[in-house]
Design a protein around this motif. Sequence first.
Motif, PDB file in Angstrom:
ATOM      1  N   LYS A  23       1.005  -1.112  -0.019  1.00 12.57           N
ATOM      2  CA  LYS A  23      -0.015  -0.044   0.016  1.00 12.57           C
ATOM      3  C   LYS A  23       0.898   1.174   0.058  1.00 12.57           C
ATOM      4  O   LYS A  23       0.584   2.056  -0.743  1.00 12.57           O
ATOM      5  CB  LYS A  23      -0.835  -0.123   1.290  1.00 12.57           C
ATOM      6  CG  LYS A  23      -1.377   1.473   1.845  1.00 12.57           C
ATOM      7  CD  LYS A  23      -2.391   1.311   2.829  1.00 12.57           C
ATOM      8  CE  LYS A  23      -2.558   2.319   3.694  1.00 12.57           C
ATOM      9  NZ  LYS A  23      -1.500   3.123   4.520  1.00 12.57           N
ATOM     10  N   ASN A  24       1.790   1.470   0.708  1.00 18.43           N
ATOM     11  CA  ASN A  24       2.580   2.615   0.961  1.00 18.43           C
ATOM     12  C   ASN A  24       3.550   2.842  -0.280  1.00 18.43           C
ATOM     13  O   ASN A  24       3.724   3.946  -0.277  1.00 18.43           O
ATOM     14  CB  ASN A  24       3.091   2.656   2.525  1.00 18.43           C
ATOM     15  CG  ASN A  24       2.171   2.805   3.488  1.00 18.43           C
ATOM     16  OD1 ASN A  24       1.133   3.158   3.390  1.00 18.43           O
ATOM     17  ND2 ASN A  24       2.369   2.928   4.896  1.00 18.43           N
ATOM     18  N   ASP A  50      -7.687   2.865  -0.263  1.00 20.01           N
ATOM     19  CA  ASP A  50      -6.678   4.390  -0.344  1.00 20.01           C
ATOM     20  C   ASP A  50      -6.041   4.273  -1.636  1.00 20.01           C
ATOM     21  O   ASP A  50      -6.101   5.351  -2.458  1.00 20.01           O
ATOM     22  CB  ASP A  50      -5.547   4.024   0.399  1.00 20.01           C
ATOM     23  CG  ASP A  50      -5.785   4.923   2.079  1.00 20.01           C
ATOM     24  OD1 ASP A  50      -7.340   4.823   2.181  1.00 20.01           O
ATOM     25  OD2 ASP A  50      -5.114   5.341   2.749  1.00 20.01           O
ATOM     26  N   ARG A  98      -3.822   9.830   3.369  1.00 20.43           N
ATOM     27  CA  ARG A  98      -2.422  10.495   3.594  1.00 20.43           C
ATOM     28  C   ARG A  98      -1.822  10.482   2.277  1.00 20.43           C
ATOM     29  O   ARG A  98      -1.033  11.454   2.174  1.00 20.43           O
ATOM     30  CB  ARG A  98      -2.079   9.458   4.339  1.00 20.43           C
ATOM     31  CG  ARG A  98      -0.637  10.057   4.960  1.00 20.43           C
ATOM     32  CD  ARG A  98      -0.845  10.946   6.116  1.00 20.43           C
ATOM     33  NE  ARG A  98       0.455  11.516   6.522  1.00 20.43           N
ATOM     34  CZ  ARG A  98       0.562  12.550   7.100  1.00 20.43           C
ATOM     35  NH1 ARG A  98      -0.899  13.311   7.615  1.00 20.43           N
ATOM     36  NH2 ARG A  98       1.584  13.214   7.657  1.00 20.43           N
ATOM     37  N   GLY A 121      -6.107   9.799   6.319  1.00 20.77           N
ATOM     38  CA  GLY A 121      -4.973   9.023   6.689  1.00 20.77           C
ATOM     39  C   GLY A 121      -5.658   8.649   8.115  1.00 20.77           C
ATOM     40  O   GLY A 121      -6.604   9.246   8.864  1.00 20.77           O
ATOM     41  N   ASP A 122      -4.817   7.726   8.785  1.00 22.61           N
ATOM     42  CA  ASP A 122      -5.215   7.330  10.339  1.00 22.61           C
ATOM     43  C   ASP A 122      -5.109   8.345  11.093  1.00 22.61           C
ATOM     44  O   ASP A 122      -4.256   9.166  11.273  1.00 22.61           O
ATOM     45  CB  ASP A 122      -4.302   6.238  10.440  1.00 22.61           C
ATOM     46  CG  ASP A 122      -4.761   4.803  10.142  1.00 22.61           C
ATOM     47  OD1 ASP A 122      -5.736   4.803   9.956  1.00 22.61           O
ATOM     48  OD2 ASP A 122      -4.020   4.024  10.344  1.00 22.61           O
ATOM     49  N   ILE A 124      -4.118   8.793  14.183  1.00 22.14           N
ATOM     50  CA  ILE A 124      -3.300   8.079  15.278  1.00 22.14           C
ATOM     51  C   ILE A 124      -2.418   8.871  15.986  1.00 22.14           C
ATOM     52  O   ILE A 124      -1.385   8.667  16.633  1.00 22.14           O
ATOM     53  CB  ILE A 124      -2.411   6.768  14.354  1.00 22.14           C
ATOM     54  CG1 ILE A 124      -1.754   7.597  13.291  1.00 22.14           C
ATOM     55  CG2 ILE A 124      -3.127   5.566  14.107  1.00 22.14           C
ATOM     56  CD1 ILE A 124      -1.031   6.532  12.357  1.00 22.14           C
ATOM     57  N   ARG A 127       0.056  14.419  13.109  1.00 21.38           N
ATOM     58  CA  ARG A 127       0.968  13.822  11.878  1.00 21.38           C
ATOM     59  C   ARG A 127       1.295  15.384  11.298  1.00 21.38           C
ATOM     60  O   ARG A 127       0.777  15.774  10.046  1.00 21.38           O
ATOM     61  CB  ARG A 127       0.059  12.898  10.952  1.00 21.38           C
ATOM     62  CG  ARG A 127      -0.480  11.776  11.743  1.00 21.38           C
ATOM     63  CD  ARG A 127      -1.131  10.749  10.784  1.00 21.38           C
ATOM     64  NE  ARG A 127      -0.151  10.031  10.055  1.00 21.38           N
ATOM     65  CZ  ARG A 127      -0.410   9.124   9.049  1.00 21.38           C
ATOM     66  NH1 ARG A 127      -1.521   8.870   9.143  1.00 21.38           N
ATOM     67  NH2 ARG A 127       0.425   8.664   8.442  1.00 21.38           N
ATOM     68  N   ASP A 320       4.042   0.565  11.782  1.00 18.52           N
ATOM     69  CA  ASP A 320       2.686   0.112  11.200  1.00 18.52           C
ATOM     70  C   ASP A 320       2.376  -1.449  12.043  1.00 18.52           C
ATOM     71  O   ASP A 320       1.250  -2.257  11.444  1.00 18.52           O
ATOM     72  CB  ASP A 320       2.578  -0.149   9.776  1.00 18.52           C
ATOM     73  CG  ASP A 320       2.769   1.596   9.495  1.00 18.52           C
ATOM     74  OD1 ASP A 320       2.459   2.387  10.326  1.00 18.52           O
ATOM     75  OD2 ASP A 320       2.905   1.665   8.171  1.00 18.52           O
ATOM     76  N   ARG A 346      -2.104   5.390  18.803  1.00 13.38           N
ATOM     77  CA  ARG A 346      -2.090   4.128  18.212  1.00 13.38           C
ATOM     78  C   ARG A 346      -2.205   3.023  19.053  1.00 13.38           C
ATOM     79  O   ARG A 346      -2.706   1.701  18.720  1.00 13.38           O
ATOM     80  CB  ARG A 346      -0.902   3.927  17.563  1.00 13.38           C
ATOM     81  CG  ARG A 346      -1.300   3.820  15.945  1.00 13.38           C
ATOM     82  CD  ARG A 346       0.073   3.626  15.186  1.00 13.38           C
ATOM     83  NE  ARG A 346      -0.412   3.335  13.709  1.00 13.38           N
ATOM     84  CZ  ARG A 346       0.375   3.054  12.757  1.00 13.38           C
ATOM     85  NH1 ARG A 346       1.684   3.401  12.684  1.00 13.38           N
ATOM     86  NH2 ARG A 346      -0.209   2.906  11.582  1.00 13.38           N
ATOM     87  N   ILE A 389      -6.256   1.270  10.640  1.00 10.98           N
ATOM     88  CA  ILE A 389      -6.137   0.489   9.744  1.00 10.98           C
ATOM     89  C   ILE A 389      -5.473  -0.723  10.444  1.00 10.98           C
ATOM     90  O   ILE A 389      -5.818  -2.042  10.271  1.00 10.98           O
ATOM     91  CB  ILE A 389      -5.377   0.887   8.553  1.00 10.98           C
ATOM     92  CG1 ILE A 389      -4.972  -0.034   7.498  1.00 10.98           C
ATOM     93  CG2 ILE A 389      -4.249   1.924   8.936  1.00 10.98           C
ATOM     94  CD1 ILE A 389      -4.311   0.250   6.351  1.00 10.98           C
ATOM     95  N   ARG A 390      -4.347  -0.447  11.199  1.00 10.69           N
ATOM     96  CA  ARG A 390      -3.450  -1.575  11.691  1.00 10.69           C
ATOM     97  C   ARG A 390      -4.170  -1.973  12.855  1.00 10.69           C
ATOM     98  O   ARG A 390      -4.149  -3.375  13.257  1.00 10.69           O
ATOM     99  CB  ARG A 390      -2.118  -1.006  12.193  1.00 10.69           C
ATOM    100  CG  ARG A 390      -1.363  -0.621  10.803  1.00 10.69           C
ATOM    101  CD  ARG A 390      -1.279  -1.399   9.437  1.00 10.69           C
ATOM    102  NE  ARG A 390      -0.743  -0.692   8.349  1.00 10.69           N
ATOM    103  CZ  ARG A 390      -0.959  -1.101   7.069  1.00 10.69           C
ATOM    104  NH1 ARG A 390      -1.531  -2.314   6.842  1.00 10.69           N
ATOM    105  NH2 ARG A 390      -0.468  -0.395   6.180  1.00 10.69           N
ATOM    106  N   ARG A 416      -9.051  -0.241   3.750  1.00  7.67           N
ATOM    107  CA  ARG A 416      -8.413   1.094   3.200  1.00  7.67           C
ATOM    108  C   ARG A 416      -6.968   0.188   2.746  1.00  7.67           C
ATOM    109  O   ARG A 416      -6.436   0.636   2.011  1.00  7.67           O
ATOM    110  CB  ARG A 416      -8.442   1.891   4.411  1.00  7.67           C
ATOM    111  CG  ARG A 416      -7.664   3.204   3.970  1.00  7.67           C
ATOM    112  CD  ARG A 416      -8.246   4.105   5.259  1.00  7.67           C
ATOM    113  NE  ARG A 416      -7.288   4.338   6.392  1.00  7.67           N
ATOM    114  CZ  ARG A 416      -6.031   4.568   6.320  1.00  7.67           C
ATOM    115  NH1 ARG A 416      -5.471   5.259   5.241  1.00  7.67           N
ATOM    116  NH2 ARG A 416      -5.306   4.672   7.457  1.00  7.67           N
TER     117      ARG A 416
HETATM  118  C1  PEP Z   1      -0.811   4.798   9.015  1.00  6.00           C
HETATM  119  C2  PEP Z   1      -0.889   4.053   7.935  1.00  6.00           C
HETATM  120  O1  PEP Z   1      -1.602   4.640   6.822  1.00  6.00           O
HETATM  121  P1  PEP Z   1      -1.811   6.151   6.385  1.00  6.00           P
HETATM  122  O2  PEP Z   1      -0.389   6.815   6.416  1.00  6.00           O
HETATM  123  O3  PEP Z   1      -2.128   6.061   4.920  1.00  6.00           O
HETATM  124  O4  PEP Z   1      -2.719   7.017   7.104  1.00  6.00           O
HETATM  125  C3  PEP Z   1      -0.502   2.721   7.644  1.00  6.00           C
HETATM  126  O5  PEP Z   1      -0.376   2.270   6.563  1.00  6.00           O
HETATM  127  O6  PEP Z   1      -0.534   2.034   8.976  1.00  6.00           O
END
Ligand code: PEP
Length: 435
Positions: A23-24, A50, A98, A121-122, A124, A127, A320, A346, A389-390, A416
């Motif tokens: 994904k990333n 995403d 994100r 994005g998350d 968490i 950011r 992650d 998180r 997501i995680r 996602r």
């Molecule tokens: C935090 C994550 O995704 P994002 O940066 O897209 O929010 C992730 O992939 O764990």
Amino acid sequence: MSGAFEIRGGKRLSGEITPQGAKNEALQILCAVLLTEDEVRINNIPDIKDVNKLIEILQDFNVKVIKNGKGDYTFKADEVNFDYIKSKEFKKDGAKLRGSVMILGPMLARFGEAYLPTPGGDKIGRRRLDTHFQGFVELGAEFSYDEEEAFYSLRAKELNGKFILLEEASVTGTANIVMAAVLAKGKTRIYNAACEPYLQQLCKMLNRMGANISGIGSNLLTIEGVDKLHGTEHTMLPDMVEIGSWIGLAAMTKSEITIKNVNWNQLGVIPNTFRKLGIELEQRGDDIYIPSQENYKVQKFIDGSILTVSDAPWPGFTPDLLSIILVVATQAKGSVLIHQKMFESRLFFVDKLIDMGAQIILCDPHRATVIGMNQETPLRGTTMISPDIRAGNALLIAALSAEGKSVIQNIEQIDRGYENIDERLRAIGADIRRI
Ligand SMILES: C=C(OP(=O)(O)O)C(=O)O
Ligand SMILES: CC(=O)N[C@H]1[C@@H](OP(=O)(O)OP(=O)(O)OC[C@H]2O[C@@H](n3ccc(=O)[nH]c3=O)[C@H](O)[C@@H]2O)O[C@H](CO)[C@@H](O)[C@@H]1O
């Protein structure tokens, strides 16, 4: 797609599972197609929310997108509709993920201007994007931020290479600055650059497009600017976060699982971090074989003190995967301190694991002590909401190991980042359905 998973846990799984494309990495690579008017063909693109959202955004920029087959797309950004970047629609769509932040670098390099709503994005923790803008400003861009609209603007008549010392090794920040610097005049050096495999993949792809980047894989990148980039082909690596998740799943459910084609050489400390929890795993060719294990015993440090697993920028352990380590630790023999250094929100999902019977003390937003139950008392199924997501995937693994029925709501968070996860888990014997 409906919004919840119903899981009947406690079953042993078995078989082979193949990780999706990363994904990333996909989010970086897709933004890079904006750097050339030629065709760029990309393989192993994961079919997840995403990534599909970012492909839609590219189409809204009038990038031509052809789907050649599953995960195989050709992009051609020869007639970019730059005006879209200032539109209401982009303000809405760009804020949904994100990855949209990495549109900035290519747009600034190619069109001398770029705009962005605060990306999604998350949720968490904080950011910040300061590192991204620090880099662009050092390359010569003017930066402004509209607080009311939460909208970022950049302008540059030209970008000029420079020595840039990043204040932190931001992953998307480094990708963004690299994508701007490849078309800048002269030499840019980025020190304290992020160097994780996905960023290495981006740099290698840019070099195949005619860029001149050296130091790939280190934290000092040197970029000699070029006038133009051309087309190329690229294949995404397997997703290392998925790979780690399947290792955790095998351990928690006492299952014998083979994870196919993992690109072992790019996994860094991930396999050994799971081994520290006592999980047996074997490299077989480019696969990971995990035997069925009745229990696993956490190692201590050499001085006998309790194991700590913490995140760090690559080549450290990725943040992650800490949620997965945490959930796996709940059934280990021994105790583990989980220290999430990068993000402050998180670990809050541990309250759900505590509801399921896990022995966890949340010490503060960054640290949790897990006292493993040595597979003697299974977790209990429950109803829960996936917060990110995680954590969502960690809860899914907890539910698959738990006795009885669990329901996980808000699975958009899981979709996602994980392709067809329910179907792939059913293929190895899981009792999971979308409701
Ligand atoms: C935090 C994550 O995704 P994002 O940066 O897209 O929010 C992730 O992939 O764990
Ligand atoms: C789309 C994408 O690729 N997202 C990933 C990317 O997000 P992203 O690129 O947004 O994350 P950053 O690397 O910028 O930083 C993540 C967080 O860690 C902090 N930080 C970072 C570096 C550092 O040396 N010290 C430090 O404290 C930052 O302030 C920030 O709060 O990288 C994160 C860190 O690997 C991953 O969790 C995300 O999944």
